[in-house]
Design a protein around this motif. Structure first.
Motif, PDB file in Angstrom:
ATOM      1  N   THR A  35       0.827  -1.207   0.000  1.00  8.23           N
ATOM      2  CA  THR A  35       0.000   0.000   0.000  1.00  8.23           C
ATOM      3  C   THR A  35       0.861   1.257   0.000  1.00  8.23           C
ATOM      4  N   GLN A  36       1.937   1.248   0.795  1.00  4.18           N
ATOM      5  CA  GLN A  36       2.855   2.389   0.817  1.00  4.18           C
ATOM      6  C   GLN A  36       3.544   2.545  -0.543  1.00  4.18           C
ATOM      7  N   ALA A  37       3.913   1.442  -1.158  1.00  3.21           N
ATOM      8  CA  ALA A  37       4.539   1.498  -2.482  1.00  3.21           C
ATOM      9  C   ALA A  37       3.582   2.095  -3.505  1.00  3.21           C
ATOM     10  N   LEU A  38       2.315   1.706  -3.460  1.00  2.00           N
ATOM     11  CA  LEU A  38       1.315   2.258  -4.375  1.00  2.00           C
ATOM     12  C   LEU A  38       1.148   3.762  -4.165  1.00  2.00           C
ATOM     13  N   HIS A  39       1.179   4.181  -2.909  1.00  2.00           N
ATOM     14  CA  HIS A  39       1.087   5.609  -2.588  1.00  2.00           C
ATOM     15  C   HIS A  39       2.247   6.369  -3.221  1.00  2.00           C
ATOM     16  N   ASP A  40       3.445   5.831  -3.126  1.00  2.00           N
ATOM     17  CA  ASP A  40       4.621   6.505  -3.694  1.00  2.00           C
ATOM     18  C   ASP A  40       4.579   6.499  -5.222  1.00  2.00           C
ATOM     19  N   ILE A  41       4.048   5.435  -5.812  1.00  2.00           N
ATOM     20  CA  ILE A  41       3.909   5.396  -7.266  1.00  2.00           C
ATOM     21  C   ILE A  41       2.922   6.465  -7.727  1.00  2.00           C
ATOM     22  N   GLN A  42       1.808   6.557  -7.018  1.00  2.00           N
ATOM     23  CA  GLN A  42       0.797   7.561  -7.374  1.00  2.00           C
ATOM     24  C   GLN A  42       1.333   8.981  -7.233  1.00  2.00           C
ATOM     25  N   ASN A  43       2.310   9.171  -6.334  1.00  2.00           N
ATOM     26  CA  ASN A  43       2.922  10.488  -6.148  1.00  2.00           C
ATOM     27  C   ASN A  43       4.137  10.708  -7.052  1.00  2.00           C
ATOM     28  N   GLY A  44       4.372   9.771  -7.981  1.00  2.00           N
ATOM     29  CA  GLY A  44       5.411   9.961  -8.980  1.00  2.00           C
ATOM     30  C   GLY A  44       6.830   9.732  -8.501  1.00  2.00           C
ATOM     31  N   ILE A  45       7.009   9.066  -7.352  1.00  2.00           N
ATOM     32  CA  ILE A  45       8.363   8.843  -6.831  1.00  2.00           C
ATOM     33  C   ILE A  45       9.085   7.783  -7.657  1.00  2.00           C
ATOM     34  N   PHE A  46       8.379   6.720  -8.045  1.00  2.00           N
ATOM     35  CA  PHE A  46       8.948   5.722  -8.942  1.00  2.00           C
ATOM     36  C   PHE A  46       7.816   5.083  -9.724  1.00  2.00           C
ATOM     37  N   GLU A  47       8.181   4.377 -10.794  1.00  2.00           N
ATOM     38  CA  GLU A  47       7.193   3.723 -11.655  1.00  2.00           C
ATOM     39  C   GLU A  47       6.917   2.302 -11.204  1.00  2.00           C
ATOM     40  N   LYS A  48       7.943   1.653 -10.677  1.00  2.00           N
ATOM     41  CA  LYS A  48       7.822   0.286 -10.220  1.00  2.00           C
ATOM     42  C   LYS A  48       8.795   0.053  -9.080  1.00  2.00           C
ATOM     43  N   VAL A  49       8.404  -0.806  -8.130  1.00  2.00           N
ATOM     44  CA  VAL A  49       9.318  -1.231  -7.082  1.00  2.00           C
ATOM     45  C   VAL A  49       9.035  -2.699  -6.772  1.00  2.00           C
ATOM     46  N   VAL A  50      10.080  -3.453  -6.494  1.00  2.00           N
ATOM     47  CA  VAL A  50       9.937  -4.857  -6.117  1.00  2.00           C
ATOM     48  C   VAL A  50      10.091  -4.971  -4.609  1.00  2.00           C
ATOM     49  N   VAL A  51       9.054  -5.438  -3.944  1.00  2.00           N
ATOM     50  CA  VAL A  51       9.096  -5.598  -2.490  1.00  2.00           C
ATOM     51  C   VAL A  51       9.126  -7.082  -2.160  1.00  2.00           C
ATOM     52  N   SER A  52       9.736  -7.416  -1.042  1.00  2.00           N
ATOM     53  CA  SER A  52       9.904  -8.827  -0.700  1.00  2.00           C
ATOM     54  C   SER A  52       9.735  -9.043   0.793  1.00  2.00           C
ATOM     55  N   ARG A  53       9.671 -10.303   1.151  1.00  2.00           N
ATOM     56  CA  ARG A  53       9.565 -10.688   2.554  1.00  2.00           C
ATOM     57  C   ARG A  53      10.287 -12.008   2.750  1.00  2.00           C
ATOM     58  N   VAL A  54      10.504 -12.362   3.993  1.00  2.00           N
ATOM     59  CA  VAL A  54      11.187 -13.607   4.321  1.00  2.00           C
ATOM     60  C   VAL A  54      10.276 -14.452   5.213  1.00  2.00           C
ATOM     61  N   ILE A  55      10.221 -15.742   4.940  1.00  2.00           N
ATOM     62  CA  ILE A  55       9.432 -16.689   5.717  1.00  2.00           C
ATOM     63  C   ILE A  55      10.408 -17.577   6.479  1.00  2.00           C
ATOM     64  N   GLU A  56      10.356 -17.521   7.790  1.00  2.00           N
ATOM     65  CA  GLU A  56      11.304 -18.277   8.609  1.00  2.00           C
ATOM     66  C   GLU A  56      10.639 -19.547   9.151  1.00  2.00           C
ATOM     67  N   THR A  57      11.392 -20.625   9.155  1.00  2.00           N
ATOM     68  CA  THR A  57      10.874 -21.885   9.660  1.00  2.00           C
ATOM     69  C   THR A  57      12.026 -22.725  10.203  1.00  2.00           C
ATOM     70  N   VAL A  58      11.690 -23.838  10.794  1.00  2.00           N
ATOM     71  CA  VAL A  58      12.692 -24.775  11.318  1.00  2.00           C
ATOM     72  C   VAL A  58      12.679 -26.010  10.436  1.00  2.00           C
ATOM     73  N   PHE A  59      13.855 -26.486  10.067  1.00  2.00           N
ATOM     74  CA  PHE A  59      13.978 -27.676   9.229  1.00  2.00           C
ATOM     75  C   PHE A  59      15.084 -28.549   9.810  1.00  2.00           C
ATOM     76  N   ASN A  60      14.698 -29.683  10.367  1.00  2.00           N
ATOM     77  CA  ASN A  60      15.689 -30.549  11.012  1.00  2.00           C
ATOM     78  C   ASN A  60      15.907 -31.846  10.238  1.00  2.00           C
ATOM     79  N   GLU A  61      15.537 -31.832   8.941  1.00  2.00           N
ATOM     80  CA  GLU A  61      15.764 -32.996   8.092  1.00  2.00           C
ATOM     81  C   GLU A  61      17.060 -32.808   7.297  1.00  2.00           C
TER      82      GLU A  61
END
Length: 341
Positions: free
Chosen positions: A99-125
Protein backbone atom coordinates in the motif's frame (compact mmCIF):
# COMPACT_ATOMS: atom_id res chain seq x y z
CA UNK A 1 30.61 -42.48 -2.90
CA UNK A 2 27.67 -40.80 -4.68
CA UNK A 3 27.79 -37.10 -5.44
CA UNK A 4 25.07 -36.43 -2.87
CA UNK A 5 27.07 -38.28 -0.23
CA UNK A 6 30.02 -36.04 -1.07
CA UNK A 7 27.84 -32.95 -0.62
CA UNK A 8 26.63 -34.28 2.72
CA UNK A 9 30.22 -34.93 3.86
CA UNK A 10 31.31 -31.39 2.92
CA UNK A 11 28.37 -29.95 4.81
CA UNK A 12 29.05 -32.03 7.94
CA UNK A 13 32.75 -31.11 7.84
CA UNK A 14 31.90 -27.43 7.13
CA UNK A 15 33.91 -27.33 3.92
CA UNK A 16 33.10 -24.59 1.38
CA UNK A 17 31.49 -25.97 -1.79
CA UNK A 18 29.01 -25.36 -4.56
CA UNK A 19 26.87 -27.76 -6.58
CA UNK A 20 24.77 -26.62 -9.51
CA UNK A 21 22.80 -27.86 -12.51
CA UNK A 22 22.18 -25.70 -15.58
CA UNK A 23 18.62 -25.39 -16.96
CA UNK A 24 17.46 -28.47 -18.87
CA UNK A 25 20.65 -30.35 -18.02
CA UNK A 26 21.18 -33.64 -16.18
CA UNK A 27 24.81 -32.89 -15.29
CA UNK A 28 25.61 -31.71 -11.77
CA UNK A 29 28.80 -29.67 -11.37
CA UNK A 30 30.45 -29.92 -7.95
CA UNK A 31 33.17 -27.58 -6.73
CA UNK A 32 34.86 -28.38 -3.42
CA UNK A 33 37.16 -25.68 -2.09
CA UNK A 34 40.61 -26.87 -0.94
CA UNK A 35 40.91 -24.31 1.88
CA UNK A 36 38.38 -22.87 4.32
CA UNK A 37 39.21 -19.28 3.30
CA UNK A 38 36.41 -16.89 2.37
CA UNK A 39 37.54 -15.55 -1.02
CA UNK A 40 36.21 -12.12 -1.97
CA UNK A 41 35.54 -11.73 -5.66
CA UNK A 42 38.06 -9.43 -7.38
CA UNK A 43 37.80 -10.65 -10.95
CA UNK A 44 39.05 -14.22 -10.47
CA UNK A 45 37.64 -17.19 -12.37
CA UNK A 46 35.31 -19.53 -10.54
CA UNK A 47 31.80 -19.65 -9.06
CA UNK A 48 30.71 -16.13 -8.09
CA UNK A 49 28.05 -15.35 -5.45
CA UNK A 50 27.03 -11.68 -5.22
CA UNK A 51 24.55 -9.93 -2.93
CA UNK A 52 21.61 -7.73 -3.95
CA UNK A 53 23.50 -4.59 -2.93
CA UNK A 54 26.65 -5.75 -4.71
CA UNK A 55 28.67 -4.89 -1.62
CA UNK A 56 29.26 -8.55 -0.76
CA UNK A 57 30.66 -10.69 -3.57
CA UNK A 58 32.44 -13.96 -2.86
CA UNK A 59 33.83 -16.71 -5.03
CA UNK A 60 34.87 -20.34 -4.95
CA UNK A 61 37.88 -19.83 -7.25
CA UNK A 62 39.17 -22.41 -9.67
CA UNK A 63 42.66 -21.93 -8.23
CA UNK A 64 41.50 -23.11 -4.77
CA UNK A 65 38.93 -25.77 -5.65
CA UNK A 66 38.37 -29.08 -7.40
CA UNK A 67 35.52 -28.91 -9.94
CA UNK A 68 33.99 -32.06 -11.45
CA UNK A 69 30.84 -33.04 -13.37
CA UNK A 70 28.51 -35.85 -12.28
CA UNK A 71 25.33 -37.47 -13.51
CA UNK A 72 22.58 -38.06 -10.96
CA UNK A 73 19.58 -40.32 -10.47
CA UNK A 74 16.07 -38.92 -10.90
CA UNK A 75 14.22 -41.80 -9.25
CA UNK A 76 15.20 -41.60 -5.59
CA UNK A 77 13.08 -38.73 -4.25
CA UNK A 78 9.69 -38.89 -2.58
CA UNK A 79 7.27 -35.98 -2.30
CA UNK A 80 5.14 -34.77 0.57
CA UNK A 81 2.82 -31.81 1.10
CA UNK A 82 4.31 -28.85 2.95
CA UNK A 83 2.73 -27.36 6.05
CA UNK A 84 4.65 -24.08 6.17
CA UNK A 85 2.19 -21.19 6.27
CA UNK A 86 2.54 -17.44 6.58
CA UNK A 87 0.87 -15.87 9.61
CA UNK A 88 -1.90 -13.28 9.51
CA UNK A 89 0.57 -10.72 10.86
CA UNK A 90 3.01 -11.43 8.02
CA UNK A 91 0.19 -10.89 5.53
CA UNK A 92 -0.88 -7.63 7.16
CA UNK A 93 2.68 -6.25 7.27
CA UNK A 94 3.37 -7.15 3.64
CA UNK A 95 0.12 -5.62 2.38
CA UNK A 96 0.91 -2.42 4.32
CA UNK A 97 4.24 -2.22 2.48
CA UNK A 98 2.51 -2.73 -0.87
CA UNK A 99 0.00 0.00 0.00
CA UNK A 100 2.86 2.39 0.82
CA UNK A 101 4.54 1.50 -2.48
CA UNK A 102 1.31 2.26 -4.38
CA UNK A 103 1.09 5.61 -2.59
CA UNK A 104 4.62 6.50 -3.69
CA UNK A 105 3.91 5.40 -7.27
CA UNK A 106 0.80 7.56 -7.37
CA UNK A 107 2.92 10.49 -6.15
CA UNK A 108 5.41 9.96 -8.98
CA UNK A 109 8.36 8.84 -6.83
CA UNK A 110 8.95 5.72 -8.94
CA UNK A 111 7.19 3.72 -11.66
CA UNK A 112 7.82 0.29 -10.22
CA UNK A 113 9.32 -1.23 -7.08
CA UNK A 114 9.94 -4.86 -6.12
CA UNK A 115 9.10 -5.60 -2.49
CA UNK A 116 9.90 -8.83 -0.70
CA UNK A 117 9.56 -10.69 2.55
CA UNK A 118 11.19 -13.61 4.32
CA UNK A 119 9.43 -16.69 5.72
CA UNK A 120 11.30 -18.28 8.61
CA UNK A 121 10.87 -21.88 9.66
CA UNK A 122 12.69 -24.78 11.32
CA UNK A 123 13.98 -27.68 9.23
CA UNK A 124 15.69 -30.55 11.01
CA UNK A 125 15.76 -33.00 8.09
CA UNK A 126 18.49 -33.65 5.51
CA UNK A 127 18.98 -30.60 3.29
CA UNK A 128 20.88 -32.70 0.73
CA UNK A 129 17.70 -34.71 0.13
CA UNK A 130 15.89 -31.38 -0.24
CA UNK A 131 18.43 -30.39 -2.90
CA UNK A 132 17.84 -33.71 -4.70
CA UNK A 133 14.13 -32.93 -4.80
CA UNK A 134 14.84 -29.43 -6.09
CA UNK A 135 16.96 -30.48 -9.04
CA UNK A 136 14.43 -33.15 -10.09
CA UNK A 137 11.34 -30.97 -9.77
CA UNK A 138 12.65 -27.82 -11.50
CA UNK A 139 14.47 -29.06 -14.56
CA UNK A 140 14.13 -25.82 -16.56
CA UNK A 141 15.65 -23.65 -13.78
CA UNK A 142 19.22 -23.03 -12.64
CA UNK A 143 19.46 -25.15 -9.48
CA UNK A 144 22.23 -24.71 -6.94
CA UNK A 145 23.46 -25.43 -3.42
CA UNK A 146 26.16 -23.12 -2.02
CA UNK A 147 27.83 -23.39 1.37
CA UNK A 148 30.57 -21.56 3.21
CA UNK A 149 30.94 -21.72 7.02
CA UNK A 150 31.29 -17.93 7.20
CA UNK A 151 28.13 -17.34 5.13
CA UNK A 152 25.92 -20.35 5.78
CA UNK A 153 24.05 -22.31 3.14
CA UNK A 154 21.95 -21.16 0.20
CA UNK A 155 19.80 -23.20 -2.15
CA UNK A 156 17.58 -22.21 -5.06
CA UNK A 157 15.96 -22.89 -8.43
CA UNK A 158 15.94 -19.61 -10.32
CA UNK A 159 14.09 -19.15 -13.65
CA UNK A 160 15.92 -15.93 -14.53
CA UNK A 161 19.13 -15.61 -16.53
CA UNK A 162 21.11 -12.42 -15.90
CA UNK A 163 23.76 -12.74 -18.62
CA UNK A 164 25.29 -15.61 -20.56
CA UNK A 165 28.41 -14.69 -22.55
CA UNK A 166 30.36 -16.80 -25.04
CA UNK A 167 33.10 -14.79 -26.71
CA UNK A 168 31.43 -11.60 -27.92
CA UNK A 169 27.94 -13.13 -28.06
CA UNK A 170 25.59 -12.69 -25.09
CA UNK A 171 22.07 -13.63 -24.04
CA UNK A 172 19.80 -12.26 -21.31
CA UNK A 173 16.10 -12.20 -20.48
CA UNK A 174 13.45 -9.82 -19.20
CA UNK A 175 11.14 -11.61 -16.78
CA UNK A 176 8.09 -10.29 -14.96
CA UNK A 177 4.60 -11.43 -14.06
CA UNK A 178 3.80 -14.63 -12.15
CA UNK A 179 0.83 -16.98 -11.98
CA UNK A 180 0.26 -20.39 -10.53
CA UNK A 181 0.11 -22.63 -13.61
CA UNK A 182 -3.21 -24.21 -12.64
CA UNK A 183 -4.86 -20.78 -12.30
CA UNK A 184 -3.38 -19.11 -15.38
CA UNK A 185 -5.64 -18.02 -18.24
CA UNK A 186 -3.98 -14.94 -19.78
CA UNK A 187 -1.78 -11.98 -18.90
CA UNK A 188 -3.42 -8.77 -17.69
CA UNK A 189 -2.42 -5.26 -18.71
CA UNK A 190 -0.72 -4.92 -15.31
CA UNK A 191 1.67 -7.84 -15.97
CA UNK A 192 2.32 -6.79 -19.57
CA UNK A 193 3.15 -3.26 -18.41
CA UNK A 194 5.43 -4.56 -15.65
CA UNK A 195 7.26 -6.81 -18.11
CA UNK A 196 7.65 -3.96 -20.61
CA UNK A 197 9.28 -1.81 -17.91
CA UNK A 198 11.90 -4.50 -17.36
CA UNK A 199 12.45 -5.07 -21.10
CA UNK A 200 12.78 -1.36 -21.92
CA UNK A 201 15.34 -0.85 -19.15
CA UNK A 202 17.46 -3.78 -20.29
CA UNK A 203 17.33 -2.65 -23.94
CA UNK A 204 18.38 0.88 -22.95
CA UNK A 205 21.27 -0.48 -20.85
CA UNK A 206 22.40 -2.91 -23.55
CA UNK A 207 22.51 -0.22 -26.22
CA UNK A 208 25.64 1.24 -24.58
CA UNK A 209 27.46 -2.10 -24.77
CA UNK A 210 26.26 -3.79 -27.95
CA UNK A 211 26.76 -3.45 -31.68
CA UNK A 212 23.83 -5.74 -32.43
CA UNK A 213 20.72 -6.50 -30.38
CA UNK A 214 17.79 -8.83 -31.02
CA UNK A 215 14.63 -8.76 -28.88
CA UNK A 216 11.95 -11.46 -28.98
CA UNK A 217 8.25 -10.92 -28.49
CA UNK A 218 7.07 -11.63 -24.92
CA UNK A 219 5.94 -15.21 -24.33
CA UNK A 220 4.73 -17.43 -21.49
CA UNK A 221 7.50 -19.44 -19.82
CA UNK A 222 6.94 -22.28 -17.34
CA UNK A 223 9.00 -22.60 -14.15
CA UNK A 224 7.87 -25.53 -12.01
CA UNK A 225 4.29 -24.86 -10.90
CA UNK A 226 4.48 -21.21 -12.02
CA UNK A 227 4.36 -19.34 -15.32
CA UNK A 228 6.11 -16.06 -16.13
CA UNK A 229 6.03 -13.50 -18.94
CA UNK A 230 9.43 -13.55 -20.62
CA UNK A 231 11.39 -11.81 -23.38
CA UNK A 232 14.69 -13.10 -24.78
CA UNK A 233 17.42 -10.63 -25.70
CA UNK A 234 20.67 -11.49 -27.48
CA UNK A 235 23.43 -9.69 -29.30
CA UNK A 236 27.09 -8.91 -29.79
CA UNK A 237 29.31 -6.82 -27.53
CA UNK A 238 30.99 -3.77 -28.99
CA UNK A 239 34.78 -4.07 -29.45
CA UNK A 240 36.73 -3.56 -26.21
CA UNK A 241 33.57 -3.85 -24.07
CA UNK A 242 33.77 -6.10 -21.02
CA UNK A 243 31.11 -8.73 -20.44
CA UNK A 244 31.38 -8.32 -16.67
CA UNK A 245 30.93 -4.55 -17.02
CA UNK A 246 27.65 -5.39 -18.73
CA UNK A 247 26.66 -7.63 -15.81
CA UNK A 248 27.37 -4.86 -13.33
CA UNK A 249 25.44 -2.33 -15.42
CA UNK A 250 22.35 -4.55 -15.52
CA UNK A 251 22.34 -5.57 -11.85
CA UNK A 252 19.97 -5.07 -10.16
CA UNK A 253 17.42 -5.03 -12.98
CA UNK A 254 13.88 -3.66 -12.50
CA UNK A 255 12.77 -7.29 -12.21
CA UNK A 256 14.23 -7.41 -8.69
CA UNK A 257 14.54 -3.73 -7.80
CA UNK A 258 12.38 -1.20 -9.64
CA UNK A 259 12.58 1.95 -11.73
CA UNK A 260 14.10 4.48 -11.34
CA UNK A 261 16.67 2.25 -9.71
CA UNK A 262 17.93 4.66 -7.02
CA UNK A 263 14.42 5.57 -5.83
CA UNK A 264 13.35 1.93 -5.75
CA UNK A 265 16.43 0.88 -3.78
CA UNK A 266 15.79 3.68 -1.30
CA UNK A 267 12.22 2.43 -0.75
CA UNK A 268 13.42 -1.17 -0.33
CA UNK A 269 16.03 -0.21 2.25
CA UNK A 270 13.54 1.87 4.25
CA UNK A 271 10.53 -0.46 4.13
CA UNK A 272 11.70 -4.06 4.03
CA UNK A 273 12.24 -5.25 7.58
CA UNK A 274 15.15 -7.59 6.84
CA UNK A 275 18.45 -7.75 4.94
CA UNK A 276 18.06 -9.38 1.49
CA UNK A 277 21.70 -10.45 1.59
CA UNK A 278 22.23 -12.71 -1.46
CA UNK A 279 18.53 -12.89 -2.36
CA UNK A 280 18.02 -11.07 -5.70
CA UNK A 281 21.77 -10.91 -6.13
CA UNK A 282 23.40 -12.96 -8.88
CA UNK A 283 25.44 -16.14 -9.05
CA UNK A 284 27.19 -18.35 -11.56
CA UNK A 285 30.42 -19.08 -13.36
CA UNK A 286 33.03 -16.68 -14.72
CA UNK A 287 35.86 -18.07 -16.85
CA UNK A 288 38.05 -15.54 -18.64
CA UNK A 289 40.32 -18.29 -20.01
CA UNK A 290 37.48 -19.58 -22.18
CA UNK A 291 35.93 -16.09 -22.48
CA UNK A 292 32.68 -17.32 -20.99
CA UNK A 293 30.39 -16.36 -18.13
CA UNK A 294 26.97 -17.56 -17.09
CA UNK A 295 25.10 -15.68 -14.36
CA UNK A 296 21.60 -16.06 -12.96
CA UNK A 297 19.48 -13.87 -10.66
CA UNK A 298 19.12 -15.46 -7.21
CA UNK A 299 15.36 -16.03 -7.03
CA UNK A 300 13.18 -18.88 -5.62
CA UNK A 301 15.76 -19.48 -2.94
CA UNK A 302 16.31 -20.10 0.73
CA UNK A 303 19.18 -19.77 3.18
CA UNK A 304 19.91 -22.16 6.03
CA UNK A 305 22.12 -22.30 9.08
CA UNK A 306 21.85 -25.12 11.62
CA UNK A 307 18.11 -25.87 11.65
CA UNK A 308 16.91 -22.35 10.81
CA UNK A 309 15.65 -21.76 7.28
CA UNK A 310 14.65 -18.51 5.56
CA UNK A 311 12.58 -18.57 2.36
CA UNK A 312 12.74 -15.37 0.28
CA UNK A 313 9.87 -14.16 -1.93
CA UNK A 314 8.93 -10.89 -3.60
CA UNK A 315 6.83 -9.29 -6.32
CA UNK A 316 6.81 -6.23 -8.55
CA UNK A 317 4.49 -3.36 -7.67
CA UNK A 318 3.12 -1.01 -10.34
CA UNK A 319 0.19 1.43 -10.39
CA UNK A 320 -2.29 -1.40 -11.11
CA UNK A 321 -1.16 -3.67 -8.26
CA UNK A 322 -3.53 -4.95 -5.58
CA UNK A 323 -2.09 -5.65 -2.09
CA UNK A 324 -4.12 -8.83 -1.59
CA UNK A 325 -3.17 -10.25 -4.99
CA UNK A 326 0.49 -9.40 -4.48
CA UNK A 327 0.58 -11.22 -1.16
CA UNK A 328 -0.86 -14.34 -2.76
CA UNK A 329 1.72 -14.06 -5.54
CA UNK A 330 4.46 -14.33 -2.91
CA UNK A 331 2.67 -17.34 -1.45
CA UNK A 332 2.69 -19.04 -4.87
CA UNK A 333 6.36 -18.27 -5.32
CA UNK A 334 7.23 -19.62 -1.88
CA UNK A 335 5.89 -23.05 -2.90
CA UNK A 336 9.05 -23.70 -4.94
CA UNK A 337 11.09 -23.97 -1.76
CA UNK A 338 8.35 -25.09 0.65
CA UNK A 339 7.70 -28.23 -1.40
CA UNK A 340 11.25 -29.51 -0.91
CA UNK A 341 11.30 -29.03 2.87
Amino acid sequence: MSIFSQLRTCLLQKKPFVAYVLPNSDVLTFGEQKSSKLHHFKGQDGFVFTSFSGKESVIIPYEDAFFSDFSYSKSTVKWSNNNIHSSDLEAIDFKKMVTQALHDIQNGIFEKVVVSRVIETVFNEDCIIAFEKLIVQHENAFRYLFYHPEIGGWMGATPEQLVQLKGEKFETVALAGTYKKSLFTDWTLKEMHEQKIVTDYIVETLNDYTSKLEVSVPYTSEAGDLVHLKTNLSGTLKPLQSGFDLVQALHPTPAVCGLPKDKAIDFIMKNETYDRSFYTGFLGVKNDKSNEMNFFVNLRCLSFEDQKVKIYVGCGITADSDPESEFFETEYKSQTMKQIL
